[in-house]
Design a protein around this motif. Structure first.
Motif, PDB file in Angstrom:
ATOM      1  N   SER A 328       0.831  -1.210   0.000  1.00  0.00           N
ATOM      2  CA  SER A 328       0.000   0.000   0.000  1.00  0.00           C
ATOM      3  C   SER A 328       0.862   1.256   0.000  1.00  0.00           C
ATOM      4  O   SER A 328       0.580   2.218  -0.722  1.00  0.00           O
ATOM      5  N   ILE A 329       1.902   1.249   0.815  1.00  0.00           N
ATOM      6  CA  ILE A 329       2.788   2.415   0.885  1.00  0.00           C
ATOM      7  C   ILE A 329       3.432   2.683  -0.465  1.00  0.00           C
ATOM      8  O   ILE A 329       3.492   3.832  -0.935  1.00  0.00           O
ATOM      9  N   GLU A 330       3.900   1.624  -1.119  1.00  0.00           N
ATOM     10  CA  GLU A 330       4.567   1.801  -2.409  1.00  0.00           C
ATOM     11  C   GLU A 330       3.587   2.269  -3.480  1.00  0.00           C
ATOM     12  O   GLU A 330       3.924   3.126  -4.315  1.00  0.00           O
ATOM     13  N   GLU A 331       2.376   1.740  -3.474  1.00  0.00           N
ATOM     14  CA  GLU A 331       1.377   2.166  -4.456  1.00  0.00           C
ATOM     15  C   GLU A 331       1.042   3.649  -4.310  1.00  0.00           C
ATOM     16  O   GLU A 331       0.904   4.375  -5.294  1.00  0.00           O
ATOM     17  N   VAL A 332       0.896   4.107  -3.082  1.00  0.00           N
ATOM     18  CA  VAL A 332       0.477   5.486  -2.839  1.00  0.00           C
ATOM     19  C   VAL A 332       1.625   6.473  -3.039  1.00  0.00           C
ATOM     20  O   VAL A 332       1.448   7.542  -3.634  1.00  0.00           O
ATOM     21  N   THR A 384      -0.237   9.637   4.170  1.00  0.00           N
ATOM     22  CA  THR A 384      -0.493   8.713   5.280  1.00  0.00           C
ATOM     23  C   THR A 384      -1.953   8.286   5.280  1.00  0.00           C
ATOM     24  O   THR A 384      -2.280   7.104   5.432  1.00  0.00           O
ATOM     25  N   SER A 385      -2.855   9.249   5.095  1.00  0.00           N
ATOM     26  CA  SER A 385      -4.281   8.930   5.060  1.00  0.00           C
ATOM     27  C   SER A 385      -4.610   8.034   3.871  1.00  0.00           C
ATOM     28  O   SER A 385      -5.374   7.068   3.986  1.00  0.00           O
ATOM     29  N   GLU A 386      -4.014   8.334   2.713  1.00  0.00           N
ATOM     30  CA  GLU A 386      -4.253   7.524   1.522  1.00  0.00           C
ATOM     31  C   GLU A 386      -3.748   6.088   1.714  1.00  0.00           C
ATOM     32  O   GLU A 386      -4.385   5.128   1.252  1.00  0.00           O
ATOM     33  N   VAL A 387      -2.607   5.948   2.374  1.00  0.00           N
ATOM     34  CA  VAL A 387      -2.062   4.607   2.621  1.00  0.00           C
ATOM     35  C   VAL A 387      -3.010   3.810   3.502  1.00  0.00           C
ATOM     36  O   VAL A 387      -3.273   2.623   3.247  1.00  0.00           O
ATOM     37  N   ILE A 388      -3.531   4.435   4.550  1.00  0.00           N
ATOM     38  CA  ILE A 388      -4.470   3.733   5.430  1.00  0.00           C
ATOM     39  C   ILE A 388      -5.691   3.273   4.638  1.00  0.00           C
ATOM     40  O   ILE A 388      -6.128   2.118   4.749  1.00  0.00           O
ATOM     41  N   TYR A 389      -6.233   4.177   3.830  1.00  0.00           N
ATOM     42  CA  TYR A 389      -7.399   3.830   3.014  1.00  0.00           C
ATOM     43  C   TYR A 389      -7.068   2.665   2.078  1.00  0.00           C
ATOM     44  O   TYR A 389      -7.840   1.703   1.968  1.00  0.00           O
ATOM     45  N   ASN A 390      -5.940   2.750   1.410  1.00  0.00           N
ATOM     46  CA  ASN A 390      -5.524   1.705   0.482  1.00  0.00           C
ATOM     47  C   ASN A 390      -5.379   0.368   1.188  1.00  0.00           C
ATOM     48  O   ASN A 390      -5.817  -0.675   0.686  1.00  0.00           O
TER      49      ASN A 390
END
Length: 407
Positions: A328-332, A384-390
């Motif tokens: 998720s971190i890498e995608e975002v 950070t918020s986007e990673v959590i969502y992902n």
């Protein structure tokens, strides 16, 4: 299906949180704000009250909520604290008015850790709006008193069984900000820590004949010097602990050799450095220093036996949840997360060791936490918020829904 996740909402929310003064033990206003924020969006949330009558006589409040899926699946815990330290001196701007400059947002608690709280809240709102059917559950705990001496908010969540069924946890402390590495940083564990006091009893004598006594202050000084030379365990992930003397006291009657002295240590620890190990460490240092005074090691009193200290923990890099979170971190972000380990203590220690679940520390970058001109890098908050969502989508939604991020 295409949905919108507006980064401006995250920063506006963070600015609102910064404007509410919430030093630990005085979090009532911010907890009411967060509760009302969730309720106004029809997102499940409850005020979780708890009381501590031993030592502190404190009544605290957390905000706790659950999004429940319509079929079995993983239970993901998101945790952040809304309290801060007190205002410090020498701010160049008003610490309670969020100020943006050069991609940074300045304000008290902006980094530690209202940014992480805003990231959780925005991700929960987006997930609630976009996914009515999913597997498992999301538990979100926005807690009080993390900055205080015992981490009472998360401690109460655990004691009251509110997270017993969690399978993994993400704590959005500023992992990049604390490690000093560029965003993104994923911490797979943390050192622990204990606070203890060493009491020394010497022998009083007239100050004109100090050789007839045993000066407890001198003995304490020699012991401190030798204690700081102790050979510390080196953990292959967490590195070494630290021995930090944080106070010293002593004295006796006028014109007399001091009969009593004491000093207090905060001891960061790694795996294998238990309370028994620390007591032995002090006595071995006393023997090397030739201490003649009587010594006693006393760990600080605590509301109960499970929050008398913070135990260290480590997550396997090949853990299933770790792999998905790294994806998720890498995608975002477009970058692989640097893997590191938190050097200090926090609520993540309780979750990782008492709930015994993989507990990740992942959050934004910035600097000057617990100091004047604290700031957070704005883009890292949004991501950070986007990673959590992902991550929630990957874990709980069978067919991922694409998010369009407005830039």
């Amino acid at each position: 299906m295409e949905t919108r996740f507006d980064p401006k909402n995250v920063i506006e929310l963070l600015s609102e949180l910064v404007s509410i003064y919430s030093p630990y033990f005085r979090e009532e206003e911010i907890m009411k704000y967060i509760f009302n924020w969730f309720k106004s969006r029809s997102i499940p949330a409850e005020l979780h009250s708890y009381s501590v009558h031993k030592i502190l006589k404190y009544d605290g409040t957390n905000v706790v909520g659950r999004l429940k899926g319509n079929r079995p699946g993983p239970v993901i815990l998101l945790n952040g604290h809304a309290d801060t330290v007190e205002k410090t001196l020498d701010w160049s701007t008003d610490p309670l008015k969020a100020h943006s400059r050069n991609g940074r947002l300045y304000g008290l608690g902006a980094l530690d850790m209202k940014a992480g709280v805003a990231a959780i809240m925005a991700a929960i709102e987006a997930f609630h709006n976009n996914h009515k059917e999913f597997a498992g559950e999301v538990i979100y705990t926005i807690v009080s008193d993390e900055e205080g001496p015992y981490g009472l908010g998360t401690d109460a969540v655990i004691l009251d069984g509110l997270a017993d069924d969690a399978d993994c946890a993400i704590v959005t402390e500023p992992s990049s900000g604390f490690t000093g590495e560029g965003f993104p940083v994923l911490c797979l564990g943390a050192r622990g820590g204990y606070n203890y006091t060493v009491y020394l009893k010497g022998k009083a004598s007239h100050a004109a004949n100090p050789e007839k006594g045993i000066n407890a202050i001198s003995e304490a000084s020699k012991l401190i010097v030798e204690l700081e030379k102790s050979e510390l365990i080196e953990d292959d992930k967490l590195g070494k602990g630290d021995i930090a003397v944080i106070s010293i006291e002593g004295g006796g009657a006028a014109c007399s050799v001091a009969e009593l002295a004491s000093f207090t240590v905060f001891r960061h620890v790694v795996r294998g450095e238990t309370k028994e190990y620390l007591i032995k460490e002090v006595h071995e240092a006393a023997e090397r220093a030739g201490i003649r005074a009587e010594i006693k090691v006393v760990f600080r009193d605590s509301p109960h036996s499970l929050n008398d200290g913070f135990m260290p923990y480590v997550i396997d890099e090949n853990d299933h949840y770790a792999t998905i979170l790294q994806n998720s971190i890498e995608e975002v972000t477009g970058r692989k997360a640097a893997i590191d380990y938190f050097s200090s203590i926090g609520d993540f220690n309780y979750l990782g060791t008492r709930l015994k679940i993989p507990t990740f520390v992942f959050g934004p970058s910035g600097d000057n936490f617990h100091s004047s001109d604290e700031y957070v890098e704005i883009d890292s908050v949004v991501k950070t918020s986007e990673v959590i969502y992902n991550f929630l989508e990957k874990m709980l939604v069978a067919n991922n829904i694409t998010i369009l991020i407005q830039r």
